[in-house]
Design a protein around this motif. Sequence first.
Motif, PDB file in Angstrom:
ATOM      1  N   VAL A  12     -46.944 -15.991   7.518  1.00 30.72           N
ATOM      2  CA  VAL A  12     -47.038 -15.328   7.669  1.00 30.72           C
ATOM      3  C   VAL A  12     -48.112 -14.835   6.533  1.00 30.72           C
ATOM      4  N   PRO A  13     -48.869 -14.983   5.519  1.00 35.12           N
ATOM      5  CA  PRO A  13     -49.857 -14.822   4.538  1.00 35.12           C
ATOM      6  C   PRO A  13     -51.148 -15.185   5.387  1.00 35.12           C
ATOM      7  N   ARG A  14     -51.295 -16.450   6.027  1.00 40.02           N
ATOM      8  CA  ARG A  14     -52.616 -16.438   6.593  1.00 40.02           C
ATOM      9  C   ARG A  14     -52.023 -17.532   8.202  1.00 40.02           C
ATOM     10  N   PRO A  15     -51.498 -16.008   8.906  1.00 37.90           N
ATOM     11  CA  PRO A  15     -50.660 -16.724  10.133  1.00 37.90           C
ATOM     12  C   PRO A  15     -51.941 -17.356  11.238  1.00 37.90           C
ATOM     13  N   LYS A  16     -53.285 -17.259  11.453  1.00 34.46           N
ATOM     14  CA  LYS A  16     -53.666 -17.972  12.330  1.00 34.46           C
ATOM     15  C   LYS A  16     -54.072 -19.223  12.396  1.00 34.46           C
ATOM     16  N   GLY A  17     -53.839 -19.738  11.235  1.00 34.68           N
ATOM     17  CA  GLY A  17     -54.180 -21.074  10.782  1.00 34.68           C
ATOM     18  C   GLY A  17     -52.497 -22.147  10.886  1.00 34.68           C
ATOM     19  N   GLY A  18     -51.568 -21.449  11.450  1.00 36.19           N
ATOM     20  CA  GLY A  18     -50.384 -22.346  11.723  1.00 36.19           C
ATOM     21  C   GLY A  18     -50.123 -23.488  12.774  1.00 36.19           C
ATOM     22  N   LEU A  19     -50.751 -23.092  12.878  1.00 27.22           N
ATOM     23  CA  LEU A  19     -51.242 -24.728  13.865  1.00 27.22           C
ATOM     24  C   LEU A  19     -51.540 -25.899  13.568  1.00 27.22           C
ATOM     25  N   TYR A  20     -52.647 -25.856  12.540  1.00 25.26           N
ATOM     26  CA  TYR A  20     -53.423 -26.720  11.708  1.00 25.26           C
ATOM     27  C   TYR A  20     -52.330 -26.954  10.397  1.00 25.26           C
ATOM     28  N   ARG A  21     -51.481 -26.619  10.193  1.00 28.68           N
ATOM     29  CA  ARG A  21     -50.095 -26.972   9.739  1.00 28.68           C
ATOM     30  C   ARG A  21     -49.475 -28.819   9.641  1.00 28.68           C
ATOM     31  N   PHE A  22     -50.261 -28.703  11.246  1.00 33.05           N
ATOM     32  CA  PHE A  22     -48.975 -30.033  11.827  1.00 33.05           C
ATOM     33  C   PHE A  22     -50.567 -31.225  11.809  1.00 33.05           C
ATOM     34  N   ASP A  23     -49.377 -32.364  12.011  1.00 31.69           N
ATOM     35  CA  ASP A  23     -50.268 -33.630  12.255  1.00 31.69           C
ATOM     36  C   ASP A  23     -50.851 -33.618  14.069  1.00 31.69           C
ATOM     37  N   GLY A  24     -50.926 -34.839  14.499  1.00 29.85           N
ATOM     38  CA  GLY A  24     -51.294 -34.685  16.049  1.00 29.85           C
ATOM     39  C   GLY A  24     -50.035 -35.067  16.429  1.00 29.85           C
ATOM     40  N   ASP A  25     -49.110 -35.960  16.108  1.00 31.67           N
ATOM     41  CA  ASP A  25     -47.746 -36.229  17.008  1.00 31.67           C
ATOM     42  C   ASP A  25     -46.652 -34.835  16.535  1.00 31.67           C
ATOM     43  N   GLY A  26     -46.880 -33.646  15.914  1.00 32.50           N
ATOM     44  CA  GLY A  26     -46.234 -32.726  15.944  1.00 32.50           C
ATOM     45  C   GLY A  26     -45.131 -32.354  14.276  1.00 32.50           C
ATOM     46  N   SER A  27     -45.633 -33.598  13.821  1.00 31.32           N
ATOM     47  CA  SER A  27     -44.480 -33.601  12.222  1.00 31.32           C
ATOM     48  C   SER A  27     -45.792 -32.187  11.486  1.00 31.32           C
ATOM     49  N   LEU A  28     -44.935 -32.051  10.536  1.00 31.85           N
ATOM     50  CA  LEU A  28     -45.601 -31.197   9.370  1.00 31.85           C
ATOM     51  C   LEU A  28     -46.544 -32.366   8.464  1.00 31.85           C
ATOM     52  N   ARG A  29     -47.462 -31.234   8.198  1.00 30.20           N
ATOM     53  CA  ARG A  29     -48.484 -32.216   7.282  1.00 30.20           C
ATOM     54  C   ARG A  29     -47.800 -32.618   5.666  1.00 30.20           C
ATOM     55  N   GLN A  30     -47.862 -33.039   5.061  1.00 32.07           N
ATOM     56  CA  GLN A  30     -47.320 -33.791   4.057  1.00 32.07           C
ATOM     57  C   GLN A  30     -47.385 -32.846   3.012  1.00 32.07           C
ATOM     58  N   SER A  31     -48.306 -31.989   3.025  1.00 36.43           N
ATOM     59  CA  SER A  31     -49.090 -30.706   1.878  1.00 36.43           C
ATOM     60  C   SER A  31     -47.699 -29.909   1.939  1.00 36.43           C
ATOM     61  N   LEU A  32     -47.161 -29.657   2.868  1.00 34.26           N
ATOM     62  CA  LEU A  32     -45.850 -28.754   2.706  1.00 34.26           C
ATOM     63  C   LEU A  32     -44.831 -28.565   2.117  1.00 34.26           C
ATOM     64  N   GLY A  68     -35.358 -29.787   5.624  1.00 32.44           N
ATOM     65  CA  GLY A  68     -35.486 -29.001   6.616  1.00 32.44           C
ATOM     66  C   GLY A  68     -37.094 -29.836   7.445  1.00 32.44           C
ATOM     67  N   PHE A  69     -37.693 -30.316   6.246  1.00 36.07           N
ATOM     68  CA  PHE A  69     -38.988 -30.372   6.088  1.00 36.07           C
ATOM     69  C   PHE A  69     -39.071 -31.498   7.841  1.00 36.07           C
ATOM     70  N   TYR A  70     -38.619 -32.680   7.453  1.00 35.40           N
ATOM     71  CA  TYR A  70     -38.667 -33.565   7.771  1.00 35.40           C
ATOM     72  C   TYR A  70     -37.769 -33.496   9.726  1.00 35.40           C
ATOM     73  N   SER A  71     -37.188 -32.543   9.166  1.00 33.69           N
ATOM     74  CA  SER A  71     -36.801 -31.950  11.495  1.00 33.69           C
ATOM     75  C   SER A  71     -37.536 -31.561  12.134  1.00 33.69           C
ATOM     76  N   VAL A  72     -38.790 -30.682  11.643  1.00 33.25           N
ATOM     77  CA  VAL A  72     -39.950 -29.435  12.247  1.00 33.25           C
ATOM     78  C   VAL A  72     -40.365 -30.809  13.119  1.00 33.25           C
ATOM     79  N   ARG A  73     -40.133 -29.542  14.274  1.00 35.90           N
ATOM     80  CA  ARG A  73     -40.805 -30.707  15.444  1.00 35.90           C
ATOM     81  C   ARG A  73     -42.085 -29.547  16.177  1.00 35.90           C
ATOM     82  N   LEU A  74     -43.268 -29.703  16.155  1.00 38.68           N
ATOM     83  CA  LEU A  74     -44.357 -28.625  16.957  1.00 38.68           C
ATOM     84  C   LEU A  74     -44.113 -28.928  18.707  1.00 38.68           C
ATOM     85  N   ARG A  75     -44.001 -27.562  19.195  1.00 39.98           N
ATOM     86  CA  ARG A  75     -43.890 -27.649  21.135  1.00 39.98           C
ATOM     87  C   ARG A  75     -44.885 -28.875  21.015  1.00 39.98           C
ATOM     88  N   GLU A  76     -43.722 -29.321  22.358  1.00 42.34           N
ATOM     89  CA  GLU A  76     -44.834 -30.463  22.699  1.00 42.34           C
ATOM     90  C   GLU A  76     -46.297 -30.233  23.289  1.00 42.34           C
TER      91      GLU A  76
END
Length: 710
Positions: free
Chosen positions: A574-594, A619-627
């Motif tokens: 929410v504070p920086r919405p345009k960076g949402g996609l860049y919090r994911f790795d290429g396989d759709g999992s969240l980056r460890q920094s989160l 729920g960090f490990y179960s979050v997956r970005l839409r394919e």
Amino acid sequence: MQIPRKYIKIALITLTSLLVIIIIAGSIAYAKREAILRAAIQKGITKAKRDYDLEVKIGSANFAGLSTVNFKNITVVPEGRDSLANIQNFKVGVKLFPLLFGDIKLSEIILNKGQINLVKRDSISNYDFIFRKKNVDSTETKSELNLSKLANSLINQLLYKIPDEMDIRDFEVKFRDDTSALNFYTTSATIDGGDVESTIKVNGNESTWHVQGTVDPADQQLDLMMFADNKKVELPFLEKKFGLKLSFDTASTEMKGIQKSGDELEINGSWGVKNLLVNHVRISANNIIVPNASLDAVMVIGKNFVSIDSTSTIHVKDISIHPFIKYTLSPTKIYELKVHTDEMDAQQVINSFPQGLFESLEGLQVKGKVKYDLDFYLDSKMPDSVIFNSELKNVDFKVVRWGKANLQKINKTFVYTPFEYGKPMRNIVVGPENPDYVPIDQISPNLKNALLTAEDPSFYSHNGFVAESFRKSIITNFKEKAFKRGGSTISMQLVKNVYLSRQKTMARKAEEMLIVWIIENGNLSSKQRMFEIYLNLIEWGRNVYGIGEAARYYFGKHPSQLDIGEGIFLASIVPRPKGGLYRFDGDGSLRQSLRGYFRLIGGLMARRGLTARDSSAYGFYSVRLREGLRSGIPMVDSLTADSLMVVEPEEELTILEKIIGKRRPDTVAVKDVNKPKPVSKDTVAAPADTRKTRREQRREQRDVKKNEDD
């Protein structure tokens, strides 16, 4: 008791002898005065050359009367620079009696045809000697600064230089630099029996200014007013130099008296302005016009502080404000500000707002009374102990009639138009007519609770503002010496999006706070409705607005289906919405920094009974970005890495983390680029696509920085 005659006789003889000595000394001095004058002039010329590299020449200098000196053809030229001054005729007279005690008080100044020429080319000017520090003997003991003593000395020196009689004709001051030129030509400036009259032409015939009033240096009083012929006093050079547009009809200043008591100097005075116009990109998008404002102030200067006493009053049209301002210089720097008003009619307050300051409130009619108090204290050595209390109280406040903006429009369906770089993106219907609109009871509690925990935990109990959040913002910004964070609540964010432009100006921020106060204190909308509208219109990504679009965009779900991990992720962007996609790795999992963020927010939610305790990062490990979105995320290219280890930068702290002063653990993830990682075929971008996505990522990050709001 009668004094013996012999003592009277001795006293008379002594006084007569002293008088004779004074007369003889005066006669000798009078006979030698021309030689003394020449010696004094030569000493001054030598000092100017030695200390300031100034070449001073005086065509002639001679006495005219007992204490008046005539100078002709004075020139001042800094070494290797443009000529600074040229004066043809200058006469100055001093008062004899103060001179006996070492004080130089002017009795007369007459100047005819003179010019001051200030020139700056690149970074070199012919007046930089003014700011040059003198060489100080290192063996000298540096005396402690006494502000009261210094101020008293400066004021007296200024008053002493105001002559009883003055007549200046044809005096010109020019300023030139690489981009602009400015010219002030004084056709006449006189002081006659304490009455001041002057006429100044600005840039030829562009404008004619006048200064009129009275001065009485002996009683330490002055009363002056400045205005222009048939127009405003305008200062276009400020606009060219600093982007500040400033003009006024009249400006006045009055010094009513000075009192010295011990180590404190008290100055009683007033300042006023009529039809002041101010415009600057950081202040407001519109011209701000103040019809009538004044300050009656008692300034107190102590040994180590400067203050404006609480008996001072600011008048703005129909309202009066009592400020207390104090700056303590030593032993530590302390900043104090108090503002108090008596109970005021609410409509008078609205009517007294400067024109153009609160555009959306123009025409608003209210009833009731209001009263404001502010208390601020900051010790620079102990910023964590800052005091900040701000309260606008109301008595029977109610909105009677809407003005330019209807602050109740959020209670019905309305159209919201988000803007990017001043351009409209698209019209969004905020209401049931929009298929992406989601009522609050159909939004997953996981998302609602995560967002409230991260952004505004006391949303349902506060009245639009959280004093502690503002206090923490002050601490953070003071420590960082820059504006790093604000104290915006959900109410403030909602008002900013619905009613105001996205321009970052002081006026917009003040208007935002005022509208929030009116909505909350006027009970114009329920908290439940405000939160529902907020969730359905805020930005969640590039051209993604509202929770309905966001849940489908990132996860292909309806907002009611979001689990705890997805809720915490959406809250994090929410504070920086345009960076949402860049919090994911290429396989759709969240980056460890989160991961640390998830533990922090999830832990807080668990302690408040909003979710079950979870040792696996909520729920960090179960979050997956839409394919369908994964192919647009760049992968790490091991062939171009400079090192075997690539370290991802730490994510910026959220508002909540800044408030509680904690850094989340595991904020830096280290990846071994040589370690094989299972990746599906459709997640690997071709080299050209990888470069393209990297360019898009850099552009996205620049957009995030540009669009970051307070």
